[in-house]
Design an enzyme around this catalytic site. Structure first.
Site, PDB file in Angstrom:
ATOM      1  N   VAL A  62       0.812  -1.226   0.000  1.00 18.31           N
ATOM      2  CA  VAL A  62       0.000   0.000   0.000  1.00 18.31           C
ATOM      3  C   VAL A  62       0.842   1.271   0.000  1.00 18.31           C
ATOM      4  CG1 VAL A  62      -2.029  -1.055   1.093  1.00 18.31           C
ATOM      5  CG2 VAL A  62      -0.278   0.053   2.534  1.00 18.31           C
ATOM      6  N   TYR A 156       2.881   5.381  15.786  1.00 18.37           N
ATOM      7  CA  TYR A 156       1.646   4.646  15.479  1.00 18.37           C
ATOM      8  C   TYR A 156       0.402   5.469  15.834  1.00 18.37           C
ATOM      9  CZ  TYR A 156      -2.081   1.212  15.790  1.00 18.37           C
ATOM     10  OH  TYR A 156      -3.272   0.549  15.632  1.00 18.37           O
ATOM     11  N   PRO A 186     -10.872   0.507  16.466  1.00 19.43           N
ATOM     12  CA  PRO A 186     -10.939  -0.621  17.407  1.00 19.43           C
ATOM     13  C   PRO A 186     -10.209  -0.303  18.717  1.00 19.43           C
ATOM     14  CG  PRO A 186      -9.940  -1.266  15.273  1.00 19.43           C
ATOM     15  CD  PRO A 186      -9.960   0.226  15.339  1.00 19.43           C
TER      16      PRO A 186
HETATM   17  N1  LIG Z   1      -5.031  -5.407  17.210  1.00 16.68           N
HETATM   18  C1  LIG Z   1      -5.294  -4.269  17.854  1.00 16.68           C
HETATM   19  O1  LIG Z   1      -5.250  -4.179  19.090  1.00 16.68           O
HETATM   20  C2  LIG Z   1      -5.669  -3.028  17.089  1.00 16.68           C
HETATM   21  C3  LIG Z   1      -6.200  -1.943  17.785  1.00 16.68           C
HETATM   22  C4  LIG Z   1      -6.567  -0.807  17.102  1.00 16.68           C
HETATM   23  C5  LIG Z   1      -6.397  -0.738  15.733  1.00 16.68           C
HETATM   24  N2  LIG Z   1      -5.869  -1.810  15.073  1.00 16.68           N
HETATM   25  C6  LIG Z   1      -5.691  -1.665  13.627  1.00 16.68           C
HETATM   26  O2  LIG Z   1      -6.397  -2.708  12.969  1.00 16.68           O
HETATM   27  C7  LIG Z   1      -5.661  -3.106  11.799  1.00 16.68           C
HETATM   28  C8  LIG Z   1      -5.353  -4.596  11.850  1.00 16.68           C
HETATM   29  O3  LIG Z   1      -4.764  -4.924  13.095  1.00 16.68           O
HETATM   30  P1  LIG Z   1      -4.003  -6.319  13.325  1.00 16.68           P
HETATM   31  O4  LIG Z   1      -3.886  -6.486  14.790  1.00 16.68           O
HETATM   32  O5  LIG Z   1      -4.606  -7.386  12.477  1.00 16.68           O
HETATM   33  O6  LIG Z   1      -2.579  -5.871  12.738  1.00 16.68           O
HETATM   34  P2  LIG Z   1      -1.405  -6.741  12.076  1.00 16.68           P
HETATM   35  O7  LIG Z   1      -0.162  -5.947  12.238  1.00 16.68           O
HETATM   36  O8  LIG Z   1      -1.442  -8.131  12.587  1.00 16.68           O
HETATM   37  O9  LIG Z   1      -1.835  -6.801  10.544  1.00 16.68           O
HETATM   38  C9  LIG Z   1      -1.529  -5.792   9.626  1.00 16.68           C
HETATM   39  C10 LIG Z   1      -1.590  -6.380   8.230  1.00 16.68           C
HETATM   40  O10 LIG Z   1      -1.146  -5.337   7.335  1.00 16.68           O
HETATM   41  C11 LIG Z   1      -0.247  -5.930   6.403  1.00 16.68           C
HETATM   42  N3  LIG Z   1       0.687  -4.910   5.888  1.00 16.68           N
HETATM   43  C12 LIG Z   1       1.728  -4.333   6.535  1.00 16.68           C
HETATM   44  N4  LIG Z   1       2.382  -3.501   5.713  1.00 16.68           N
HETATM   45  C13 LIG Z   1       1.734  -3.550   4.516  1.00 16.68           C
HETATM   46  C14 LIG Z   1       1.936  -2.916   3.261  1.00 16.68           C
HETATM   47  N5  LIG Z   1       2.953  -2.058   3.053  1.00 16.68           N
HETATM   48  N6  LIG Z   1       1.074  -3.187   2.254  1.00 16.68           N
HETATM   49  C15 LIG Z   1       0.049  -4.074   2.420  1.00 16.68           C
HETATM   50  N7  LIG Z   1      -0.181  -4.718   3.589  1.00 16.68           N
HETATM   51  C16 LIG Z   1       0.659  -4.452   4.625  1.00 16.68           C
HETATM   52  C17 LIG Z   1       0.478  -7.013   7.180  1.00 16.68           C
HETATM   53  O11 LIG Z   1       1.086  -7.963   6.319  1.00 16.68           O
HETATM   54  C18 LIG Z   1      -0.665  -7.585   8.029  1.00 16.68           C
HETATM   55  O12 LIG Z   1      -1.339  -8.638   7.378  1.00 16.68           O
HETATM   56  C19 LIG Z   1      -4.435  -2.199  11.740  1.00 16.68           C
HETATM   57  O13 LIG Z   1      -4.730  -1.051  10.971  1.00 16.68           O
HETATM   58  C20 LIG Z   1      -4.254  -1.811  13.190  1.00 16.68           C
HETATM   59  O14 LIG Z   1      -3.547  -0.592  13.324  1.00 16.68           O
HETATM   60  C21 LIG Z   1      -5.501  -2.943  15.705  1.00 16.68           C
END
Ligand SMILES: NC(=O)c1ccc[n+]([C@@H]2O[C@H](COP(=O)([O-])OP(=O)(O)OC[C@H]3O[C@@H](n4cnc5c(N)ncnc54)[C@H](O)[C@@H]3O)[C@@H](O)[C@H]2O)c1
Length: 252
Positions: A62, A156, A186
């Site tokens: 992305v 972040y 979230p």
């Molecule tokens: N898990 C939490 O506690 C939480 C809380 C608030 C917000 N979020 C947000 O929810 C979303 C998903 O969270 P998660 O826990 O599954 O995160 P994660 O880090 O496990 O997953 C992120 C995904 O993005 C992909 N990614 C990273 N760089 C990329 C790039 N350059 N191009 C395409 N894909 C790319 C990764 O391969 C991965 O599959 C994120 O935006 C995160 O910030 C998560």
């Protein structure tokens, strides 16, 4: 129910974690899913197809405009339209919390390139197709941390503030084309990378639970109801907003 019947949805960062859960559940609602991740989404693609859904996996970075434009082009070639973009990809689960004075400029730039520039590039690339259709739904994923000003993750949390602001600004420019863009924020979710991380700390997870009105841990599936609402026609008169789904930890 099939609230997303025949809608075509690109979900970034969907190869695993919370994004994969959105993909599974949106496919069950009838959407044709594009798994757009830098990691291989083939396993999820096969799972969705095996369960009777539609999905394709397109390797996407992305942070790169050429990569995203290629994904959008292949999506329209395969499915003929494009209705929904979920900007879920982020550098998050692999991050090690640290004091902001220890964050290097290189780490800062790398994170912003994915979390902020990535969302901008994806929005910019899908809008012309949505404008032609006079219909589109964009859901930007932020985080409850932006309302708390959570420590130890300055790059972040700042990036998620930018994502919410981007939502508000873009909503004003695309409303005349009947395109809705909203933020989903979230809370602390027990995703694969969160639980699997070296820095995962049970007592921190318990502490966050105690800040909630609903005192239990949050699972990826807890976000699905709000996601489907924002992706479907149920939310057709709602744009520029931020929906927090965190068990009532922050009030917004
Ligand atoms: N898990 C939490 O506690 C939480 C809380 C608030 C917000 N979020 C947000 O929810 C979303 C998903 O969270 P998660 O826990 O599954 O995160 P994660 O880090 O496990 O997953 C992120 C995904 O993005 C992909 N990614 C990273 N760089 C990329 C790039 N350059 N191009 C395409 N894909 C790319 C990764 O391969 C991965 O599959 C994120 O935006 C995160 O910030 C998560």
């Amino acid at each position: 129910m099939a609230r997303l019947k025949d809608k075509v949805a690109i979900i970034t960062g969907a190869a695993q974690g919370i994004g994969a859960e959105y993909a599974r559940e949106m496919a069950k609602e009838g959407a044709k899913i594009v798994i757009a991740d830098i990691d291989n989404g083939e396993k999820l693609e096969n799972e969705i197809i095996k369960n009777g859904g539609n999905a394709i996996n397109i390797a996407t970075d992305v942070s790169r405009e050429d990569s995203v434009e290629n994904t959008v082009r292949l999506t329209v070639k395969e499915y003929g339209r494009l209705d929904i973009l979920v900007n879920n990809a982020a550098i998050f689960g692999t991050l090690k919390p640290k004091p902001f004075l220890d964050i290097t400029v290189e780490e800062w730039d790398q994170l912003m390139a994915v979390n902020v520039r990535g969302a901008f590039i994806c929005i910019k690339s899908v809008i012309p197709f949505m404008q032609k259709q006079k219909y589109g739904k964009i859901i930007n994923i932020a985080s409850g941390t932006l309302f708390k000003g959570s420590p130890m993750l300055l790059h972040y949390v700042t990036s998620k503030g930018a994502v919410m602001t981007m939502t508000r600004c873009v909503s004003r420019e695309v409303g005349d084309d009947n395109i809705c863009i909203n933020t989903l924020a979230p809370g602390y979710v027990m995703s694969e990378n969160v639980i699997g991380s070296e820095s995962f700390d049970e007592s921190f997870a318990d502490f966050i639970t105690q800040t909630r009105a609903l005192k239990r841990r949050q699972l990826p599936n807890d976000l699905v109801g709000a996601m489907i609402f924002l992706a479907s026609s149920d939310s057709d008169f709602m744009t520029g907003q931020c929906v927090v789904v965190d068990g009532g930890s922050v009030n917004h």
